[in-house]
Design an enzyme around this catalytic site. Structure first.
Site, short mmCIF file in Angstrom:
data_model
loop_
_atom_site.label_atom_id
_atom_site.label_comp_id
_atom_site.label_asym_id
_atom_site.label_seq_id
_atom_site.Cartn_x
_atom_site.Cartn_y
_atom_site.Cartn_z
N SER A 115 0.85 -1.20 0.00
CA SER A 115 0.00 0.00 0.00
C SER A 115 0.88 1.25 0.00
O SER A 115 2.10 1.16 0.22
CB SER A 115 -0.88 0.00 1.25
OG SER A 115 -0.07 0.22 2.40
N ASP A 149 -1.12 -1.67 -4.03
CA ASP A 149 -2.49 -1.71 -3.52
C ASP A 149 -3.02 -0.27 -3.39
O ASP A 149 -2.36 0.58 -2.79
CB ASP A 149 -2.45 -2.40 -2.14
CG ASP A 149 -3.82 -2.77 -1.61
OD1 ASP A 149 -4.75 -2.94 -2.43
OD2 ASP A 149 -3.95 -2.93 -0.37
N HIS A 155 -12.93 -2.58 4.30
CA HIS A 155 -11.60 -2.77 4.89
C HIS A 155 -11.65 -2.81 6.43
O HIS A 155 -12.56 -2.25 7.03
CB HIS A 155 -10.67 -1.63 4.46
CG HIS A 155 -10.32 -1.67 3.01
ND1 HIS A 155 -10.82 -0.78 2.10
CD2 HIS A 155 -9.55 -2.53 2.30
CE1 HIS A 155 -10.35 -1.07 0.90
NE2 HIS A 155 -9.58 -2.13 0.99
N ILE A 175 -6.20 -9.76 1.53
CA ILE A 175 -6.20 -10.04 2.96
C ILE A 175 -5.06 -9.30 3.65
O ILE A 175 -3.88 -9.50 3.32
CB ILE A 175 -6.07 -11.56 3.22
CG1 ILE A 175 -7.28 -12.29 2.61
CG2 ILE A 175 -5.96 -11.86 4.72
CD1 ILE A 175 -7.14 -13.78 2.51
O1 LIG Z 1 -8.53 -5.09 0.83
C1 LIG Z 1 -7.52 -5.10 1.52
C2 LIG Z 1 -6.28 -4.48 1.02
O2 LIG Z 1 -6.47 -3.79 -0.17
C3 LIG Z 1 -7.46 -5.76 2.85
O3 LIG Z 1 -8.73 -6.08 3.37
P1 LIG Z 1 -8.90 -6.52 4.91
O4 LIG Z 1 -8.85 -5.27 5.73
O5 LIG Z 1 -10.26 -7.16 4.98
O6 LIG Z 1 -7.83 -7.47 5.22
O1 LIG Z 2 -6.44 -1.40 1.90
C1 LIG Z 2 -5.89 -1.33 2.98
C2 LIG Z 2 -4.81 -2.28 3.36
O2 LIG Z 2 -5.21 -3.03 4.47
C3 LIG Z 2 -3.54 -1.54 3.61
O3 LIG Z 2 -3.61 -0.77 4.76
P1 LIG Z 2 -2.58 0.44 4.99
O4 LIG Z 2 -2.97 1.52 4.02
O5 LIG Z 2 -2.79 0.82 6.43
O6 LIG Z 2 -1.20 -0.08 4.71
ZN LIG Z 3 -8.28 -2.78 -0.45
ZN LIG Z 4 -10.97 1.60 -2.99
#
Ligand SMILES: O=C(CO)COP(=O)(O)O
Ligand SMILES: O=C[C@H](O)COP(=O)(O)O
Ligand SMILES: [Zn+2]
Ligand SMILES: [Zn+2]
Length: 308
Positions: A49, A81, A179, A254
């Protein structure tokens, strides 16, 4: 074996099961995940991310993932991500990622198409695949009634138009997941009818499910037993994820379940061994906890063992 895109993985699993996409932030998390995938002989997406890139720095994550590929010989896809604009997607394409997500879900339909198209053109020229997103993931307060659902969940006709206009390689859809650890207030519900419609309008096209952690009660309980304070957490039941994997969802994201597994392990270790202070003492079982969680996901939830 270099990093690979997700194109071949999705072709192979379409309609049968989904590939796990796990968020990575440090060495122990990466090692736990790849060891599990290796033992399960499973296709694997590691995703980073914007927050992870900020925390660990692009170069460190890149080198760790390259080390994982070299160490395991696995065909791993390295994915951005929730890229929020063209610039971060470009930086990841230029920096060696094999897949990027442009998340234009908060933009208007037209703006989302425009930015996604721009990322697709740039990424495809460099052999990188693109995930896009249409529809808004429900927050715990959202989508309680039909009109709220219609305004936030992915519209099937729009999804088909979006994919044809942008040329994206996969699409994240909103059907009721969200999320984090607090996904539902009452009974967990996903809109499978909507998913079926989307898949029927986009035959063979890979769909993606974000917010797909199950928030297993025993891990929440362990966190709380050893000093945590996590209340009202609820995730997506495992059988729903399994079902989604047979309906055109090829990638299941996940993160939260890994966070819970790691935190439960560290809390338990530190509570039981108050005199210890060598980080390796608690990070080793934490890495093992990540590995066990990912093995469980691959073998029992995603059903993607032996799909290499
Ligand atoms: O979608 C996610 C990251 O992009 C993660 O989802 P969770 O918070 O359900 O694990
Ligand atoms: O989509 C969210 C993921 O769980 C990543 O989370 P983060 O932005 O805190 O790294
Ligand atoms: Zn996500
Ligand atoms: Zn989104």
């Amino acid at each position: 074996m270099p990093l690979v895109t997700s194109a071949e993985m999705f072709k192979k699993v379409y309609g049968k099961c989904a590939v796990g996409a796990f968020n990575v932030n440090n060495m122990e998390i990466i090692q736990g995940i790849v060891d599990a995938a290796k033992e399960e002989k499973a296709p694997l997406i590691l995703q980073v991310s914007a927050g992870a890139r900020k925390y660990a720095k692009h170069i460190y994550l890149m080198k760790l993932v390259e080390a994982a590929v070299e160490d395991t010989g696995l065909p791993i896809c390295l994915h951005l991500d929730h890229g929020e604009d063209f610039e971060i997607c470009k930086a990841c394409v230029d920096g060696g990622f094999t897949s990027v997500m442009i998340d234009g879900s908060k933009l208007s339909f037209a703006e989302n198409i425009a930015v996604t198209k721009k990322v697709v053109e740039y990424a495809h020229a460099k052999g990188v695949v693109v995930e896009a997103e249409l529809g808004r993931l429900a927050g715990i307060e959202d989508a309680v009634n039909v009109s709220a659902k219609d305004s936030s969940y992915t519209d099937p006709e729009q999804a088909a138009e979006f994919v044809h206009k942008t040329g994206c390689d996969s699409l994240a859809v909103a059907i009721g997941t969200s999320h984090g650890a607090y996904k539902f207030k009452g009974e967990a519900m996903l809109d499978f009818e909507r998913l079926e419609k989307i898949a029927s309008l986009l035959p063979g096209f890979p769909l993606v499910l974000h917010g797909a952690s199950t928030v297993l009660p025993e891990f929440v309980a362990k966190c709380n037993e050893y000093g945590g304070d996590i209340k009202g957490a609820q995730g997506v039941p495992e059988d729903m994820l399994h079902k989604a994997g047979t309906m055109g969802v090829c990638k299941i994201n996940i993160d939260t379940d890994l966070r819970l597994a790691m935190t439960a392990s560290i809390r338990e270790y530190l509570a039981n061994s108050p005199a210890d202070f060598d980080p390796r003492q608690y990070l080793k079982p934490a890495r093992e906890a990540i590995k066990n969680m990912v093995k469980h996901k691959i073998a029992n939830v995603l059903n993607c063992s032996n799909q290499l």
